[in-house]
Design an enzyme around this catalytic site. Sequence first.
Site, mmCIF file in Angstrom:
data_model
loop_
_atom_site.group_PDB
_atom_site.id
_atom_site.type_symbol
_atom_site.label_atom_id
_atom_site.label_comp_id
_atom_site.label_asym_id
_atom_site.label_seq_id
_atom_site.Cartn_x
_atom_site.Cartn_y
_atom_site.Cartn_z
ATOM 1 N N ASP A 234 0.817 -1.223 0.000
ATOM 2 C CA ASP A 234 0.000 0.000 0.000
ATOM 3 C C ASP A 234 0.846 1.266 0.000
ATOM 4 O OD1 ASP A 234 -1.808 -2.192 1.193
ATOM 5 O OD2 ASP A 234 -3.153 -0.562 0.626
ATOM 6 N N LYS A 245 -1.186 -5.215 3.978
ATOM 7 C CA LYS A 245 -2.219 -5.739 4.876
ATOM 8 C C LYS A 245 -1.611 -6.400 6.104
ATOM 9 C CE LYS A 245 -5.704 -5.370 4.623
ATOM 10 N NZ LYS A 245 -6.299 -4.224 5.340
HETATM 11 O O1 MRU Z 1 -7.590 -2.850 3.377
HETATM 12 P P1 MRU Z 1 -7.435 -3.203 1.927
HETATM 13 O O2 MRU Z 1 -8.259 -4.365 1.520
HETATM 14 O O3 MRU Z 1 -7.613 -1.994 1.036
HETATM 15 O O4 MRU Z 1 -5.928 -3.643 1.810
HETATM 16 C C1 MRU Z 1 -5.401 -3.977 0.560
HETATM 17 C C2 MRU Z 1 -4.044 -4.535 0.621
HETATM 18 O O5 MRU Z 1 -3.404 -4.557 1.651
HETATM 19 C C3 MRU Z 1 -3.428 -4.974 -0.670
HETATM 20 O O6 MRU Z 1 -2.530 -6.005 -0.436
HETATM 21 C C4 MRU Z 1 -2.709 -3.763 -1.232
HETATM 22 O O7 MRU Z 1 -3.584 -2.726 -1.541
HETATM 23 C C5 MRU Z 1 -1.780 -3.986 -2.327
HETATM 24 S S1 MRU Z 1 -2.320 -4.804 -3.776
HETATM 25 C C6 MRU Z 1 -3.286 -3.870 -4.666
#
Ligand code: MRU
Length: 336
Positions: A234, A245
């Site tokens: 992210d 995550k």
């Molecule tokens: O909380 P989320 O579902 O938005 O978290 C998403 C993630 O952690 C993904 O692994 C991350 O955005 C990278 S891949 C597009």
Amino acid sequence: MTQNNYFSLKFEKDKLIYLDQTKLPLEENYIETEDYNRIAEGIERLEIRGAPLIGVAAAYALALSVKNVKKDLTPVFDEAYNRLRVTRPTAVNLFWAIDELKKVFEANRNADNVYKTLLDHAKEIHKKDEDYCTQMGKNGLSIFKKKSVVLTHCNTGKLATGGNGTAFSVIKTAFENDLVEYVYADETRPLLQGSRLTAFELAKCGIPFSIQSDSSAAVLMKQGKINLVITGADRIALNGDAANKIGTYNLALISYHHNIPFYIAAPSTTIDRNIASGEQIEIEYRDKSELLSINESQITLSEYEAFMPAFDVTPSHLIKGIITEEGVFNFPYNFI
Ligand code: MRU
């Protein structure tokens, strides 16, 4: 093979149409709106999620904010910009995308049809992300030394991006090149992006897989069942520290212990050029109800306290390589 017939979002007839990810895979409901505030709420509720997709949706939302405004656009644009900025703090793609639109707005605020100019730019951001996803998939092929069993965390596919995904694009492209034998998808507590969303996407693509509880990953590694671990990110600092995550850091540590290569795939728009290390990444904390209940069904007492970080930061020395649309970078990282 199952039909790959779903989309995360599209812009049509001056409206954003997006798949409500909170209901997947049990229900496939699309939401249609031209209201930027509804899109902001959709991002907060994780109807729209995944770092690059949040950026794409926020860009469309910001363009829509001025659609019906005839004069004095600046206060309306600023209000929408400030509203979108506070939806989620960790994914840098959100800030990158709305800052891009702000630059375009500032250069064109007195021109004719500002809405169309902003919309064209939002579409460019969307297209760029789609292209980056395709390129990450191709670049990632080089990390496969043989037909492999891959473990992944959270959801990184079409549902998380404007294209085929980040880590998911690497896995899918490798599968199409006969380099992936099987995928293990972490369920990804508390919001189950693995067992709900990654499973949905793997099934749609005909890739053989199992879901396992997050805490089973070390056992799979010990049993020699995993060749590679690939996740998304992210926000990545200039030294390669990467927020993803919650649970990704655990996974990187156990991969290191078992001598299994741990890779991250992310577009260059996920690299935060303003921060030197992961210590500067703001981590989102979410409401404890997301842990104490599942699908609004209470699983423990609501008065209990809960520790609720949505993301963690993996230190760069645990990351064997970072795959972007520009290539595969290896530790030590010196992004500029
Ligand atoms: O909380 P989320 O579902 O938005 O978290 C998403 C993630 O952690 C993904 O692994 C991350 O955005 C990278 S891949 C597009």
